[in-house]
Design a protein around this motif. Structure first.
Motif, PDB file in Angstrom:
ATOM      1  N   ASN A   1       0.737  -1.089   0.071  1.00 57.88           N
ATOM      2  CA  ASN A   1       0.048  -0.059   0.164  1.00 57.88           C
ATOM      3  C   ASN A   1       1.061   1.189  -0.001  1.00 57.88           C
ATOM      4  N   VAL A   2       0.700   2.194  -0.994  1.00 56.58           N
ATOM      5  CA  VAL A   2       1.395   3.326  -1.176  1.00 56.58           C
ATOM      6  C   VAL A   2       0.842   4.720  -0.730  1.00 56.58           C
ATOM      7  N   GLU A   3      -0.348   4.617  -0.148  1.00 59.00           N
ATOM      8  CA  GLU A   3      -1.458   5.924   0.008  1.00 59.00           C
ATOM      9  C   GLU A   3      -0.648   6.699   1.246  1.00 59.00           C
ATOM     10  N   ALA A   4       0.220   6.149   2.066  1.00 60.88           N
ATOM     11  CA  ALA A   4       0.984   6.881   3.097  1.00 60.88           C
ATOM     12  C   ALA A   4       2.097   7.509   2.636  1.00 60.88           C
ATOM     13  N   LEU A   5       2.771   6.993   1.375  1.00 58.48           N
ATOM     14  CA  LEU A   5       4.017   7.701   0.955  1.00 58.48           C
ATOM     15  C   LEU A   5       3.624   9.029   0.285  1.00 58.48           C
ATOM     16  N   PRO A   6       4.732   9.843   0.341  1.00 55.31           N
ATOM     17  CA  PRO A   6       4.824  11.176  -0.221  1.00 55.31           C
ATOM     18  C   PRO A   6       4.272  10.923  -1.924  1.00 55.31           C
ATOM     19  N   GLU A   7       3.709  12.182  -2.346  1.00 51.79           N
ATOM     20  CA  GLU A   7       3.434  12.268  -3.663  1.00 51.79           C
ATOM     21  C   GLU A   7       4.347  11.941  -4.738  1.00 51.79           C
ATOM     22  N   SER A   8       5.824  12.449  -4.372  1.00 55.31           N
ATOM     23  CA  SER A   8       6.764  12.338  -5.390  1.00 55.31           C
ATOM     24  C   SER A   8       7.227  10.828  -5.410  1.00 55.31           C
ATOM     25  N   ILE A   9       7.179  10.048  -4.184  1.00 56.75           N
ATOM     26  CA  ILE A   9       7.477   8.804  -4.353  1.00 56.75           C
ATOM     27  C   ILE A   9       6.518   7.802  -5.071  1.00 56.75           C
ATOM     28  N   ARG A  10       5.139   8.262  -4.801  1.00 57.66           N
ATOM     29  CA  ARG A  10       4.013   7.717  -5.626  1.00 57.66           C
ATOM     30  C   ARG A  10       3.975   8.008  -7.078  1.00 57.66           C
ATOM     31  N   PHE A  11       4.587   9.193  -7.476  1.00 53.48           N
ATOM     32  CA  PHE A  11       4.708   9.484  -8.845  1.00 53.48           C
ATOM     33  C   PHE A  11       5.935   8.488  -9.578  1.00 53.48           C
ATOM     34  N   GLU A  12       6.903   8.345  -8.787  1.00 51.78           N
ATOM     35  CA  GLU A  12       7.997   7.499  -9.318  1.00 51.78           C
ATOM     36  C   GLU A  12       7.401   6.068  -9.607  1.00 51.78           C
ATOM     37  N   ILE A  13       6.704   5.594  -8.734  1.00 49.02           N
ATOM     38  CA  ILE A  13       6.021   4.252  -8.567  1.00 49.02           C
ATOM     39  C   ILE A  13       5.096   4.210  -9.781  1.00 49.02           C
ATOM     40  N   ARG A  14       4.316   5.195 -10.114  1.00 48.28           N
ATOM     41  CA  ARG A  14       3.452   5.172 -11.184  1.00 48.28           C
ATOM     42  C   ARG A  14       4.265   5.079 -12.352  1.00 48.28           C
ATOM     43  N   ALA A  15       5.248   5.873 -12.672  1.00 48.45           N
ATOM     44  CA  ALA A  15       6.122   6.029 -13.716  1.00 48.45           C
ATOM     45  C   ALA A  15       6.612   4.525 -13.943  1.00 48.45           C
ATOM     46  N   MET A  16       7.042   3.930 -12.909  1.00 45.84           N
ATOM     47  CA  MET A  16       7.848   2.582 -13.144  1.00 45.84           C
ATOM     48  C   MET A  16       6.843   1.465 -13.589  1.00 45.84           C
ATOM     49  N   THR A  17       5.501   1.652 -13.406  1.00 49.20           N
ATOM     50  CA  THR A  17       4.431   0.779 -13.778  1.00 49.20           C
ATOM     51  C   THR A  17       3.397   1.079 -14.627  1.00 49.20           C
ATOM     52  N   LEU A  18       3.290   2.334 -14.883  1.00 46.21           N
ATOM     53  CA  LEU A  18       2.296   2.586 -15.785  1.00 46.21           C
ATOM     54  C   LEU A  18       2.371   2.222 -17.244  1.00 46.21           C
ATOM     55  N   PRO A  19       1.846   1.268 -17.877  1.00 45.32           N
ATOM     56  CA  PRO A  19       2.384   1.238 -19.392  1.00 45.32           C
ATOM     57  C   PRO A  19       2.405   2.413 -20.337  1.00 45.32           C
ATOM     58  N   ASN A  20       2.855   2.454 -21.413  1.00 46.52           N
ATOM     59  CA  ASN A  20       3.227   3.508 -22.233  1.00 46.52           C
ATOM     60  C   ASN A  20       1.482   3.098 -23.444  1.00 46.52           C
ATOM     61  N   SER A  21       1.408   4.009 -24.111  1.00 47.32           N
ATOM     62  CA  SER A  21       0.189   3.912 -24.832  1.00 47.32           C
ATOM     63  C   SER A  21       0.558   4.401 -26.380  1.00 47.32           C
ATOM     64  N   VAL A  22       1.788   4.170 -26.769  1.00 43.89           N
ATOM     65  CA  VAL A  22       2.263   4.254 -28.258  1.00 43.89           C
ATOM     66  C   VAL A  22       1.626   3.190 -29.250  1.00 43.89           C
ATOM     67  N   THR A  23       1.707   1.994 -28.650  1.00 40.72           N
ATOM     68  CA  THR A  23       0.888   0.953 -29.423  1.00 40.72           C
ATOM     69  C   THR A  23       0.080   0.060 -28.722  1.00 40.72           C
ATOM     70  N   LYS A  24      -0.867  -0.600 -29.103  1.00 38.53           N
ATOM     71  CA  LYS A  24      -1.720  -1.305 -28.582  1.00 38.53           C
ATOM     72  C   LYS A  24      -1.065  -2.600 -28.329  1.00 38.53           C
ATOM     73  N   PRO A  25      -1.603  -3.550 -27.334  1.00 38.68           N
ATOM     74  CA  PRO A  25      -1.531  -4.851 -27.193  1.00 38.68           C
ATOM     75  C   PRO A  25      -1.398  -5.806 -28.435  1.00 38.68           C
ATOM     76  N   LEU A  26      -0.628  -6.732 -28.533  1.00 32.07           N
ATOM     77  CA  LEU A  26      -0.227  -7.474 -29.928  1.00 32.07           C
ATOM     78  C   LEU A  26      -1.605  -7.920 -30.227  1.00 32.07           C
ATOM     79  N   ASN A  27      -2.578  -8.637 -29.553  1.00 28.45           N
ATOM     80  CA  ASN A  27      -3.749  -9.087 -30.166  1.00 28.45           C
ATOM     81  C   ASN A  27      -4.789  -8.170 -30.709  1.00 28.45           C
ATOM     82  N   ASN A  28      -4.338  -6.840 -30.354  1.00 26.58           N
ATOM     83  CA  ASN A  28      -5.293  -5.737 -31.062  1.00 26.58           C
ATOM     84  C   ASN A  28      -4.482  -4.937 -32.232  1.00 26.58           C
ATOM     85  N   ALA A  29      -3.127  -5.401 -32.389  1.00 29.05           N
ATOM     86  CA  ALA A  29      -2.513  -4.717 -33.381  1.00 29.05           C
ATOM     87  C   ALA A  29      -3.002  -5.201 -34.748  1.00 29.05           C
ATOM     88  N   GLY A  30      -2.780  -4.234 -35.684  1.00 30.74           N
ATOM     89  CA  GLY A  30      -2.937  -4.203 -37.142  1.00 30.74           C
ATOM     90  C   GLY A  30      -1.970  -4.904 -37.788  1.00 30.74           C
TER      91      GLY A  30
END
Length: 392
Positions: A363-392
């Motif tokens: 649980n990260v709710e008690a962590l500072p926002e700057s730390i939660r930002f880094e965790i989001r950056a390390m876990t949030l997928p990009n959206s440049v391309t779709k998953p393979l099963n949806n790719a053209g």
């Protein structure tokens, strides 16, 4: 050393070329199975911000802009090298032809140019290698379009005078090959791997995968073949090679004789001429080839490439680009990747803590926002391309 980041959703690219410039990584071209690479269209450029792990595509100029006609056409098997803030793109091909025009991309304003060059310009090719040593770009090997054969020549472009020279190097050169790696360490250029042929410069089905390391002394203009000790890696092509603190590292690749992809990490110590196997902690990339690796500080950024499809019932489009020129296309069960992995050679206590929070889903709710930002950056997928099963 651990693998600290694994993200999907980046550019799905194979056989692209990438360089690190300050805190960003620029990726140029490449192909994605199913797209059309016969028509000439502007090369795409993707930029990775290595602070927040976000990919963005550089906007292509409108067809009415003069810039539009200075952009190299979309290609694969090309090289990219960086000098100051300028990236030089050379060689490569689409499904119709190879190229030998030099292109320059300014990473500060995202503008393209075609520098005027002189001298002995090398013939169009793909699958060659290039690196910068003392303000000169050295090009080795590849598959030449005009002669329809492998190369073992060295060409040098002086990036100050823009003059090409075909170098006459003393000593025994590496064998004819393509899709090897060339890595600069000091004034030396280290050649490893690649695909050759029993017939020397001519292509046939008798493939050869060299496991020797050879280096060019650019000052003495001589090839050297060190006697190596330790682990002996199997020959491979389409691997990645990079340097960190004076050592040469090799990741992945493919051996066509064994029909085997690799995801091993190997280290070559040039001081002691010794190979060893490196075993990072954490979840690393699957076995693959034709990915890119770039180093910024203590971190290695690995992305893209292609590997055997986990579902053997799914065939990708034919992989003519993986076979010899002139041979019939083959159906291959391959999957192109859009993922990003980060390997940290010297992780800080903070990085280790963040990866453990992510691993154990704390649980990260008690962590500072700057730390939660880094965790989001390390876990949030990009959206440049779709998953393979949806790719053209």
């Amino acid at each position: 050393m651990p693998w600290t980041v694994r993200l999907e959703g980046g550019p799905r690219r194979v056989n692209h070329a990438a360089v690190a410039v300050h805190e960003k990584i620029f990726s140029f071209g490449g192909y994605c199975t199913g797209d059309d690479y016969k028509l000439k269209r502007p090369m795409d450029v993707h930029v990775l911000n290595t602070v927040n792990y976000r990919w963005n595509a550089v906007k292509t100029p409108d067809i009415s802009s003069p810039q539009y006609y200075l952009i190299p056409y979309q290609r694969y098997g090309h090289t990219a090298v960086v000098q100051n803030d300028l990236v030089f793109i050379w060689g490569g091909r689409n499904d119709e032809a190879a190229c030998n025009v030099l292109f320059c991309f300014d990473t500060t304003n995202h503008m393209w140019s075609q520098p005027k060059v002189c001298g002995d310009i090398p013939g169009a090719r793909d699958g060659h290698s290039a690196c910068v040593i003392n303000n000169c770009m050295y090009v080795f090997g590849g598959y030449e379009e005009d002669t329809d054969q492998f190369s073992q020549d060295v060409h040098m472009l002086d990036l100050k005078t823009m003059e090409w020279r075909h170098l006459k190097i003393k000593g025994e050169p590496p064998s004819y090959r393509d899709f090897h790696s060339a890595t600069a360490i000091g004034s030396y250029m280290y050649i490893f791997g690649g695909r050759g042929n029993q017939s020397g410069p001519h292509h046939s089905r008798d493939e050869v995968y060299c496991d020797q390391i050879v280096f060019l002394d650019t000052r003495g203009q001589r090839w050297h073949r060190p006697s190596v000790t330790g682990f002996r890696p199997l020959g491979r092509r389409s691997h990645s090679a990079f340097t960190y603190k004076g050592s040469l590292f090799v990741f992945g690749g493919f051996n066509g004789i064994l029909q085997k992809h690799y995801n091993d990490l190997l280290r070559y110590d040039p001081e002691n001429c010794r190979w060893s196997v490196v075993r990072p902690r954490g979840h690393g990339p699957c076995a693959r080839r034709r990915q890119s690796c770039c180093v910024i500080g203590d971190r290695v950024f690995l992305f893209g490439g292609t590997s055997p499809h986990p579902d053997p019932n799914l065939n990708s489009a034919n992989q003519q680009r993986d076979d010899y020129p002139g041979l019939e296309p083959i159906e291959a069960r391959l999957m192109d990747h859009n993922d990003l992995f980060v390997l940290d050679f010297a992780p800080s206590l903070k990085t280790i803590s963040l990866t453990n929070v992510i691993k154990h889903k704390l649980n990260v709710e008690a962590l500072p926002e700057s730390i939660r930002f880094e965790i989001r950056a390390m876990t949030l997928p990009n959206s440049v391309t779709k998953p393979l099963n949806n790719a053209g």
